[in-house]
Design a protein around this motif. Structure first.
Motif, PDB file in Angstrom:
ATOM      1  N   ARG B 657      39.898  41.356  27.586  1.00  0.00           N
ATOM      2  CA  ARG B 657      38.797  40.437  27.910  1.00  0.00           C
ATOM      3  C   ARG B 657      37.450  41.038  27.536  1.00  0.00           C
ATOM      4  O   ARG B 657      36.564  40.351  27.069  1.00  0.00           O
ATOM      5  CB  ARG B 657      38.836  40.100  29.405  1.00  0.00           C
ATOM      6  CG  ARG B 657      40.016  39.210  29.739  1.00  0.00           C
ATOM      7  CD  ARG B 657      40.149  38.948  31.208  1.00  0.00           C
ATOM      8  NE  ARG B 657      41.391  38.212  31.459  1.00  0.00           N
ATOM      9  CZ  ARG B 657      41.645  37.517  32.544  1.00  0.00           C
ATOM     10  NH1 ARG B 657      40.750  37.457  33.510  1.00  0.00           N
ATOM     11  NH2 ARG B 657      42.788  36.891  32.686  1.00  0.00           N
ATOM     12  N   VAL B 664      38.304  34.703  29.688  1.00  0.00           N
ATOM     13  CA  VAL B 664      38.143  35.122  31.075  1.00  0.00           C
ATOM     14  C   VAL B 664      38.523  33.951  31.980  1.00  0.00           C
ATOM     15  O   VAL B 664      37.925  32.884  31.904  1.00  0.00           O
ATOM     16  CB  VAL B 664      36.692  35.551  31.339  1.00  0.00           C
ATOM     17  CG1 VAL B 664      36.486  35.878  32.814  1.00  0.00           C
ATOM     18  CG2 VAL B 664      36.339  36.752  30.467  1.00  0.00           C
ATOM     19  N   THR B 665      39.567  34.161  32.792  1.00  0.00           N
ATOM     20  CA  THR B 665      39.974  33.127  33.752  1.00  0.00           C
ATOM     21  C   THR B 665      40.040  33.772  35.134  1.00  0.00           C
ATOM     22  O   THR B 665      40.091  34.991  35.257  1.00  0.00           O
ATOM     23  CB  THR B 665      41.357  32.551  33.408  1.00  0.00           C
ATOM     24  OG1 THR B 665      42.301  33.635  33.445  1.00  0.00           O
ATOM     25  CG2 THR B 665      41.378  31.913  32.039  1.00  0.00           C
ATOM     26  N   TYR B 666      40.055  32.916  36.121  1.00  0.00           N
ATOM     27  CA  TYR B 666      40.036  33.431  37.495  1.00  0.00           C
ATOM     28  C   TYR B 666      41.294  32.991  38.229  1.00  0.00           C
ATOM     29  O   TYR B 666      41.307  31.978  38.919  1.00  0.00           O
ATOM     30  CB  TYR B 666      38.769  32.990  38.209  1.00  0.00           C
ATOM     31  CG  TYR B 666      37.540  33.578  37.543  1.00  0.00           C
ATOM     32  CD1 TYR B 666      37.155  34.887  37.812  1.00  0.00           C
ATOM     33  CD2 TYR B 666      36.817  32.850  36.609  1.00  0.00           C
ATOM     34  CE1 TYR B 666      36.072  35.445  37.170  1.00  0.00           C
ATOM     35  CE2 TYR B 666      35.727  33.407  35.956  1.00  0.00           C
ATOM     36  CZ  TYR B 666      35.358  34.716  36.243  1.00  0.00           C
ATOM     37  OH  TYR B 666      34.291  35.281  35.598  1.00  0.00           O
ATOM     38  N   ASP B 672      39.442  28.584  40.801  1.00  0.00           N
ATOM     39  CA  ASP B 672      38.349  29.172  40.012  1.00  0.00           C
ATOM     40  C   ASP B 672      37.080  29.369  40.834  1.00  0.00           C
ATOM     41  O   ASP B 672      36.481  30.456  40.834  1.00  0.00           O
ATOM     42  CB  ASP B 672      38.029  28.262  38.819  1.00  0.00           C
ATOM     43  CG  ASP B 672      38.494  28.880  37.513  1.00  0.00           C
ATOM     44  OD1 ASP B 672      39.176  29.932  37.608  1.00  0.00           O
ATOM     45  OD2 ASP B 672      38.184  28.323  36.455  1.00  0.00           O
ATOM     46  N   HIS B 673      36.692  28.310  41.497  1.00  0.00           N
ATOM     47  CA  HIS B 673      35.401  28.333  42.189  1.00  0.00           C
ATOM     48  C   HIS B 673      35.395  29.357  43.314  1.00  0.00           C
ATOM     49  O   HIS B 673      34.363  29.915  43.667  1.00  0.00           O
ATOM     50  CB  HIS B 673      35.090  26.942  42.731  1.00  0.00           C
ATOM     51  CG  HIS B 673      36.133  26.447  43.690  1.00  0.00           C
ATOM     52  ND1 HIS B 673      37.433  26.168  43.293  1.00  0.00           N
ATOM     53  CD2 HIS B 673      36.067  26.205  45.018  1.00  0.00           C
ATOM     54  CE1 HIS B 673      38.123  25.759  44.347  1.00  0.00           C
ATOM     55  NE2 HIS B 673      37.321  25.776  45.406  1.00  0.00           N
ATOM     56  N   GLU B 676      35.979  33.225  41.386  1.00  0.00           N
ATOM     57  CA  GLU B 676      34.989  33.730  40.439  1.00  0.00           C
ATOM     58  C   GLU B 676      33.973  34.681  41.072  1.00  0.00           C
ATOM     59  O   GLU B 676      33.711  35.752  40.516  1.00  0.00           O
ATOM     60  CB  GLU B 676      34.289  32.579  39.726  1.00  0.00           C
ATOM     61  CG  GLU B 676      33.419  33.128  38.610  1.00  0.00           C
ATOM     62  CD  GLU B 676      32.568  32.069  37.933  1.00  0.00           C
ATOM     63  OE1 GLU B 676      32.845  30.874  38.124  1.00  0.00           O
ATOM     64  OE2 GLU B 676      31.636  32.456  37.212  1.00  0.00           O
ATOM     65  N   ARG B 680      34.140  38.192  39.259  1.00  0.00           N
ATOM     66  CA  ARG B 680      33.289  38.048  38.087  1.00  0.00           C
ATOM     67  C   ARG B 680      33.051  39.406  37.416  1.00  0.00           C
ATOM     68  O   ARG B 680      33.141  39.548  36.215  1.00  0.00           O
ATOM     69  CB  ARG B 680      31.957  37.407  38.480  1.00  0.00           C
ATOM     70  CG  ARG B 680      31.101  37.018  37.267  1.00  0.00           C
ATOM     71  CD  ARG B 680      29.765  36.426  37.685  1.00  0.00           C
ATOM     72  NE  ARG B 680      29.903  35.255  38.523  1.00  0.00           N
ATOM     73  CZ  ARG B 680      29.365  35.130  39.735  1.00  0.00           C
ATOM     74  NH1 ARG B 680      28.634  36.112  40.252  1.00  0.00           N
ATOM     75  NH2 ARG B 680      29.525  34.038  40.440  1.00  0.00           N
ATOM     76  N   GLY B 684      37.590  38.577  35.927  1.00  0.00           N
ATOM     77  CA  GLY B 684      38.731  37.787  36.406  1.00  0.00           C
ATOM     78  C   GLY B 684      39.963  38.598  36.734  1.00  0.00           C
ATOM     79  O   GLY B 684      40.972  38.061  37.169  1.00  0.00           O
ATOM     80  N   GLN B 691      38.726  43.614  46.270  1.00  0.00           N
ATOM     81  CA  GLN B 691      38.868  42.273  45.712  1.00  0.00           C
ATOM     82  C   GLN B 691      40.141  41.623  46.246  1.00  0.00           C
ATOM     83  O   GLN B 691      40.169  40.443  46.580  1.00  0.00           O
ATOM     84  CB  GLN B 691      38.939  42.359  44.184  1.00  0.00           C
ATOM     85  CG  GLN B 691      37.638  42.831  43.558  1.00  0.00           C
ATOM     86  CD  GLN B 691      37.788  43.029  42.059  1.00  0.00           C
ATOM     87  OE1 GLN B 691      38.788  43.573  41.600  1.00  0.00           O
ATOM     88  NE2 GLN B 691      36.782  42.598  41.302  1.00  0.00           N
TER      89      GLN B 691
END
Lengths: 489, 1068
Positions: B657, B664-666, B672-673, B676, B680, B684, B691
């Motif tokens: 990435r 870049v995906t979450y 996602d929302h 992220e 971030r 991701g 985390q």
């Protein structure tokens, strides 16, 4: 003039000649059996595969997967050492046992023209007997040793120009004391010639008396009287086998080695063999011994071996052979009159002999005093050798034995049981001898052991049962079957 | 009929119990026992784990211990209340720490002549009756099993003496606290003893108590118990005879089975529940208190902490920005609310003390999230600057499994060696006499050591076991071959009658405790006496006491721990700063310029030999791909090369990435929302433990307590069940929140991969700071840095020879050891020149080396003779110096020096030393020895100092290796080309995550070539690879993003004696 017979890597070759090892197979001798042991010598095939002294076993095997690993065997070295000395004694009457694998002969007064040939023959003889020997002939015993050490197996080196001979030799040849080895290495002194160039006074100032002696050796040393090795008086050879053998070939291999050496020793003192006694130690039970009277005294190794071979071909022992011994009865050639009624048989006497006969009848594993075995398994005994004295009585235990004695059925009686519905206790028992209703049950008692090996594992559960019609029995469950093991008095 | 088990031993009875506490708890639950008491021999080491496992299994855990008495009998004691527990801890501690008179002790038992005697430091309690009486309050005594005082007396001397033994117990404990214990193990003859005990109890009016005398969880564990018996008695299974157990009955039985077994004595079974009801004490009631911090009169700890925090902030920042003030106030308020002020002050005091002593100290772990810790000087990372969240360090929701607030995790890195020891001694002194202890380290049965011990018991020969060990040389690195195959290689064929037992026992014994060691740096402290909380005993290191609980146990039970960890790099950094200061270039850790492009450039080209953390082969392989450009990148770099992320396939996505090779995906579009903001910074990828926990809280609505339990479960390597349970809860919570299966899978996989290796972000940042600082020093202060590294060997990944070669490639001049110039340590002579210290000379004593430097300070040496006269050296030391070239300043060459030192007086000829030189001005006699050749000098350098300042040994043999590529030239080779490399092995690694692949680093005169070996090739050439000091490898070149490897096809020994055996860094 002195001659030296020398066998490089003597401990290795002593081991290799003690068994029928394939000379083409890489082999190495280690300085012990421990995990830290290292290679001390390797045969030609081993060296060719990169096995050098100093390697550990894993390192050596990494370089040569087929490597045969040997540990030093003092008995094999003694046997080989005796052979070297016997060979030297056939070279000259005054012989020194200088070191393992090194024999020095004093040839002063011998015909110089014949010395080389005699030394070569001696080296060849040893080579044929499994000891690759080289010979050296020189002014001093030390120089002769260096000459022998620098010769290839089977060859003879005669030192005439001493300076030229000594100069290229490595410093180790002069056997520097261990404390001086790192000093000389750090100096870059690697040859006797290099040592020779150092001023003697400076050397003495730095290395002391030991350095002075070393410098002397680097110049070939001086002649010295030999520590004469006495001629042999007993003519005996013994060998303990690493692994018990049950076939003829390995025995004959060893007996050939024995007869070669013993014949050589006999010849060295102008004697011959009048009789032989062969003793075999067996893995179990008493050994086997046999005395042969030879038709006439002889020092011919082939004749001696043939007599033994004939006997062994018809011999059957009860167990594998773990060691052997050969005694030679020496005699002056053709000077002894055989007894008119002598036989080759020995008369067994005493307790040991009687025991041996009993053992032969019932089997070696069935002789001894039965004693309870150290196990939780009931009724297990081991046989201990008969005690020479009556053991003292044990102190009274704090608690006397409890319960009635058990009269065992041997073998236990197979039994069939009936259980009342909903109950795990037996209600009726049948055997081939009796049957009846079970009135009372006590137990169970469990015992097991030997779980670490399938053929040793055992497990048993026992109950005591009283039959309604009378009788108190021990009920046993083992190997998924029911037995009545015994009856209580 | 209800029954509870009140006499069970675990493997923490060391060779007297065969199951882990967890297995016992599980079996107790399976058998339907409502409660069980763990009574380990002379200790409570297994109690915390039993407490936790029993709680999970729904079994009430009761506490006690079997205490060995001075007469050799063993007394089982149960803690009825907290007083009893405290007395039990004190009894064991006192008995263990009090020296015993070897003469008055009974001889070792016949069956075990090797039993530790009273003189041994690690001996049984051997408590006297007076000590037992003094600690009897609150304890309930059982008469015990066959080793108990009563049955032991009955067996040895009959009923009358047994009666006397019982009477003595009655006098000590009183009738109310004494139970006559009966056990039935289905052994013929035991009824007689039980009948005696029954009659004796009736005659004295004492209750009978049935127990199982449990030594293992299930009958399948009996073989382990038998092996332990053999190990304890130094015998084999074949020779042990009746000393082995008669059957497999000492396992946990159900209440029904016990009722049936004691059908004739139902009261003895019923008594168990009555007694258990009396036992109020559980580990919840430990009564642990953190020590008070002494405050000035009229000031509370809260006020003091506020004062020193703000003062610290002012000292760090000058003018404190309002945001920081607000943050500090917020943190201080929470710290005060949770009652941790004293703790912060104690850690602050340790750091302050260290600085006063000139000892570098830096906090690691989640403390780096705290602005207060930064202001207090505990940590070096500024959390505001790096946007670290304080809540990750401390929050009201953070509670332990028992609901107590969980102590914050502050670990301090100190320079290893003597400085760290000084700090440890300060903590001991501050809390003397028994307020501080090192935590235990539970050493378990594992790997080849376990095979050796089991093999001995099974009667395998030493040679076979040696062979097995030799084949596993290099440590217990992860194996690709299963045990049976490895045994076959060692000469134990699969059909060997005992191979099956060996393999089975090896499996069963894996992870069982073997003995208690001392943790490397974990210290616990308590208010008053720690031996009220847990037993203490002697550590192997004299003068130290160690707790019987390990750090996980302490943390589980809310006991505060301060890790005082020794880092070689801290010592090296401290020394670098000191040298810089002496040379007029002062520097300190905090003053190292941040964001230095040259430093990041060095990292990006993997020019990191010698620096902290990012110097390993795997780190160097990924540096050019991740290309760190800021401190956070370095933290990510530190974190990606861990077994966890690689297992989770997470490291590579991060690199891809960053390089734009992957979008870049979450986690999943559906979250996602939510994900992220958390992911971030790591594009991701779930990289840090924090985390993971934040995701659990955000996506699964985990409470702080649940997240804390997840964190503990992930860090708790001993107990996979605990992790599985925590994961199951997480998955259930995710599904309950309606997360789809893709999310559940990603999150649970990540959590699993984090277990044991998870790297907290703050921790990574603390390490990143050290990695950055050390790289900066390597780039900008190379001479000082190299000298410091050399003075603190062994440390890091590479040996001195590699460090020196690397420095030379960077243009640094490394000057040889010289008596006219070298100090004991390596020193800096110019910005680009380092002088090797006399410490490099093998065999030179430190006093002698420092003596040389001191004599030279007096006045320079005028000649070799002068040197020899004025230095107190042994002959071997004189030779070592001369051979290493250290006397070259006083002699034409090394051999000349060697020639001359031999002419000096010998050891003991001290009279010569005092005599004046015959003629000081006379030139020494010329040496007849030739000077050393280049090869000889290199060899002498390696032999004498382990390093050479001259050519690399490979340069000397290069002409004989025309086909071998030099390491630097590999960049010119084409991808896939078949080529040969050769060099000295400086590293062999077989990471657990690499599926059996082995990585070998070969050093030559130009650099390092990396070789990858397949598992199959490794097994074929195992001994060559592990045993040979130098290798020649032929294989295919792989060049991925500038990271070059040779994939080996043929591996041979180099067989060049000129290449000396260096110190290879193996299998770490």
């Amino acid at each position: 003039m002195f001659a030296v017979l020398h066998i490089a890597d003597f401990p290795l070759h002593a081991v290799l000649r003690s068994g029928p090892f394939d000379p083409a197979r890489p082999a190495a001798l280690f300085d012990g059996n421990g995990k830290k042991s290292r290679v001390t010598a390797a045969n030609a095939a081993g060296r060719a595969a990169g096995v050098v002294p100093g390697l550990t076993a894993p390192q050596a095997v990494a370089r040569c997967a087929a490597l045969a690993i040997h540990a030093p065997r003092p008995a094999a070295e003694s046997e080989a050492r005796a052979l070297v000395l016997a060979t030297a004694l056939n070279l000259a009457p005054v012989v020194e046992d200088t070191a393992p694998g090194v024999a020095t002969a004093d040839l002063r007064g011998a015909d110089p023209a014949r010395v080389d040939a005699a030394a070569r023959a001696a080296a060849a003889y040893l080579g044929a007997a499994g000891l690759p020997a080289a010979a050296g002939v020189a002014r001093t015993p030390f120089l002769a040793l260096l000459a022998a050490e620098s010769s290839a197996p089977g060859a003879v080196t005669r030192v005439d120009d001493e300076t030229a001979f000594l100069a290229p030799l490595p410093i180790e040849a002069a056997a520097p004391p261990p404390a001086l080895v790192p000093v000389l290495a750090a100096w870059g002194v690697r040859t006797l010639g290099a040592l020779h160039t150092l001023p003697r006074a400076d050397l003495t100032a730095r290395l002391g008396a030991e350095g002075l002696a070393l410098a002397g050796r680097a110049r070939g040393d001086e002649p010295r009287p030999l520590r004469a090795h006495p001629p042999p008086r007993d003519f005996t050879a013994t060998h303990d086998l690493e692994e018990p053998v049950a076939t003829l070939e390995p025995l004959l291999f060893l007996l050939r080695r024995f007869t070669e050496r013993l014949a050589l020793e006999l010849r060295a003192v102008r004697l011959a063999a009048a009789g032989l006694t062969l003793t075999l130690r067996l893995e179990e039970g008493p050994g086997h011994a046999r005395t042969f009277r030879l038709p006439g005294p002889t020092a011919d190794p082939d004749i001696l071996l043939r007599a033994l071979h004939t006997h062994l071909e018809s011999l059957r022992t009860d167990a594998a052979i773990t060691g052997l011994r050969l005694d030679v009865e020496p005699a002056r050639p053709l000077e002894r009159q055989p007894g008119l009624f002598e036989t080759g048989l020995r008369d067994p006497h005493g307790f040991t002999d009687t025991l041996a006969r009993v053992s032969a009848l019932v089997g070696a594993g069935h002789v001894g005093t039965p004693q309870p075995a150290d196990t939780h398994r009931p009724d297990s005994t081991v046989l201990a050798p008969p005690a020479p004295v009556v053991p003292p009585p044990e102190p009274e235990p704090p608690h006397a034995p409890w319960g009635p004695p058990l009269r065992r059925f041997r073998p236990p009686l197979p039994a069939r049981l009936e259980f009342a519905a909903g109950d795990r206790r037996p209600s009726y028992v049948w055997t081939e001898r009796f049957a009846g209703e079970v009135a009372a049950v006590r137990g169970p008692w469990c015992a097991s052991g030997g779980w670490w090996q399938a053929d040793l594992a055992w497990s048993r559960t026992e109950w005591d049962i009283a039959l309604a019609g009378g009788g108190l029995y021990r009920l046993l469950r083992a190997d998924d079957a029911w037995f009545i093991e015994g009856e209580y008095d | 009929m209800p029954y509870v088990e009140l006499h069970a031993r675990s493997a923490f009875s060391f060779l007297r119990g065969a199951s882990s506490p967890e297995a016992l708890a599980e079996a107790a639950a399976a058998q339907g026992l409502a409660a069980m008491a763990l009574l380990d021999r002379d200790g409570l080491a297994g109690v915390p784990r039993f407490h936790g496992a029993a709680g999970d299994a729904g079994v009430r855990a009761r506490v006690g211990a079997e205490v060995t008495l001075a007469d050799g009998t063993v007394l089982p004691l149960l803690a009825a209340n907290r007083t009893g527990y405290r007395n039990l801890c004190r009894l064991i501690t006192g008995a263990k720490l009090t020296p015993r008179d070897a003469l008055s002790a009974p001889p070792p038992p016949e069956e075990n002549p090797h039993a530790p005697g009273p003189g041994d430091r690690k001996r049984p309690c051997l408590a006297t009756w007076e000590e037992v009486a003094a600690h009897a309050e609150g304890l309930v005594a059982l008469t015990g099993d066959e080793e108990g005082p009563v049955r032991h007396a009955w067996r040895r001397a009959g009923a009358a003496v047994a009666g006397e033994a019982l009477a003595r117990l009655e006098r000590v404990f009183g009738r109310a606290n004494l139970y006559v214990e009966v056990q039935r193990h289905r052994r013929r003859g035991e009824e007689r003893e039980i009948a005696f005990l029954r009659d004796l109890a009736a005659a004295r009016g004492l209750p009978l108590l049935a127990t199982g005398g449990v030594a293992y969880a299930t009958p399948a564990d009996r073989p382990v118990a038998d092996v332990f018996t053999c190990l304890r008695l130094h015998t084999t299974l074949d020779a042990a005879g009746r000393r082995l157990s008669a059957n497999a009955q000492r396992h946990i039985h159900s209440p029904t089975a016990m009722a049936e077994r004691f059908a004739d004595l139902p009261a003895a079974v019923e008594e168990t529940t009555r007694l258990e009801a009396r036992l109020e004490f559980t580990l919840r009631d430990l009564g642990y208190r953190f020590p008070d911090f002494p405050t000035p009169p009229g000031k509370t700890v809260e006020e003091l902490l506020r004062e020193v925090t703000h003062a610290g902030a002012r000292a760090r920042h000058g003018t404190v920005p309002p945001a920081l003030t607000a943050q500090l106030e917020r943190e201080l308020a929470l710290i005060a609310r949770l009652g941790f002020c004293g703790y912060f002050l104690i850690v602050w005091d340790i750091c302050r003390h260290a600085r006063e002593q000139g000892i570098l100290v830096q906090g690691r772990g989640s403390a780096a999230n705290s602005a207060a810790c930064h202001a207090l000087g505990i940590t070096a990372v500024d959390p505001l600057r790096h946007r670290l969240l304080f809540e990750r360090f401390l929050s009201e929701g953070r509670v332990g499994r028992d609901g107590r607030p969980s102590w914050p995790d502050i670990d301090l890195d100190l320079p290893s060696g003597e400085p760290r020891e000084r700090i440890i001694q300060k903590v001991y002194a501050d809390h003397a006499p028994r307020g501080a202890a090192m935590t235990a380290n539970v050493i378990t049965y594992r790997g080849r050591g376990a095979v050796r011990e089991i093999g001995k018991a099974l009667g395998f020969g030493e040679d076979t076991l040696d062979r097995f060990s030799a084949l596993q040389a290099g440590g217990d690195f992860p194996e690709t071959l299963e045990l049976r195959r490895r045994l076959t290689l060692a000469g134990i064929p699969p059909d060997h009658p005992r191979a099956e037992a060996l393999a089975r026992l090896h499996r069963q014994m894996q992870g069982l405790p073997r003995h208690l060691g001392q943790h490397s740096g974990g210290m616990i402290i308590g208010h008053g006496r720690l031996d009220d909380i847990m037993p203490l005993e002697h550590a192997t290191m004299p003068g130290r006491v160690v707790a019987q609980w390990d750090k996980d146990d302490c943390e589980d039970l809310g006991i505060v721990k301060v890790d005082l960890l020794g880092l070689g790099m801290m010592a090296a950094l401290q020394e670098t700063f000191r040298i810089g200061g002496e040379r007029g270039r002062p520097l300190e850790l905090a003053a190292i310029p941040p964001d230095d492009p040259a430093t990041y450039a060095a990292m990006q080209r993997a020019d990191t030999i010698g620096v902290f953390q990012i110097e390993s082969r795997a780190q160097m392989a990924s540096l050019p791909r991740l290309r760190p450009a800021c401190l956070y990148d370095v933290a990510m770099q530190v974190a990606i090369v861990r077994p966890g992320p690689i297992v989770g396939h997470l490291a590579h996505p991060l690199i891809r990435r960053r390089n734009g090779l992957e979008p870049v995906t979450y986690i999943d579009p559906s979250v996602d929302h939510l994900a992220e903001p958390i992911l971030r910074r790591t594009l991701g990828v779930i990289l840090f433990q924090e985390q993971m926990l934040e995701l659990a809280m955000t996506l699964a609505d985990f409470t702080g307590a649940e997240a804390e339990e997840l964190r503990r479960a992930m860090g708790f390597t001993k107990d996979t069940v605990r992790l599985q349970r925590a994961l199951a809860r997480l998955c259930a919570a995710l599904r309950a929140k309606g997360r789809n299966e893709a999310v559940v899978k990603r999150i649970s996989e990540s959590a699993l991969s984090f277990a044991a290796y998870g790297f907290p972000e703050s921790h990574a940042l603390s390490f990143a700071l050290l990695a950055y600082a050390s790289t900066w020093l390597k780039v900008h202060r190379p001479a000082e840095f190299l000298a410091s590294l050399l003075n603190h060997q062994p440390m890091g990944f590479y040996g001195p020879a590699t460090l020196v070669q690397d420095a030379r490639r960077h243009g640094l001049r490394v000057r040889p050891v010289c008596v006219a110039a070298s100090a004991w340590d390596s020193t800096v002579e110019a910005d680009d020149a380092v002088r090797l210290g006399l410490r490099q000379v093998n065999g030179l004593r430190e006093t002698a080396g420092r003596g040389i430097a001191a004599a030279r300070t007096e006045r320079p040496f005028t000649s070799l003779d002068d040197f020899l006269r004025r230095t107190p050296l042994q002959a071997a030391e004189r030779r070592a110096l001369a051979a290493a070239g250290a006397l070259n300043a006083l002699a034409p060459h090394r051999r000349a020096a060697l020639w001359q030192v031999e002419a000096a007086w010998k050891d003991g000829d001290e009279l010569f030393r005092a005599a004046p030189a015959a003629d000081e001005t006379a030139p020494p006699a010329e040496s007849p020895l030739a000077a050393m050749s280049l090869a000889e000098r290199v060899r002498a350098d390696f032999d004498g100092t382990g390093v050479t300042t001259g050519a690399h040994p490979m340069a000397l043999v290069r002409a004989r290796l025309p086909e071998a590529w030099r390491a630097t030239d590999l960049t010119l080779a084409e991808e896939g080309a078949r080529l040969t490399v050769a060099g000295a092995v400086i590293c062999r690694q077989r990471p657990g995550t690499a599926k059996g692949f082995l990585f070998v680093s070969l050093e030559d005169e130009t650099g390092i070539a990396n070789v990858v070996v397949t598992p199959q090739l490794f097994e074929e050439r195992r001994l060559v690879i592990t045993q040979e000091p130098a290798l020649r490898v032929t294989g295919r070149l792989q060049n991925r993003h500038g990271v070059i490897h040779v994939k080996a096809e043929v591996i041979e020994a180099l067989g060049e004696p000129a290449v000396p055996a260096g110190a290879s860094h193996d299998f770490h």
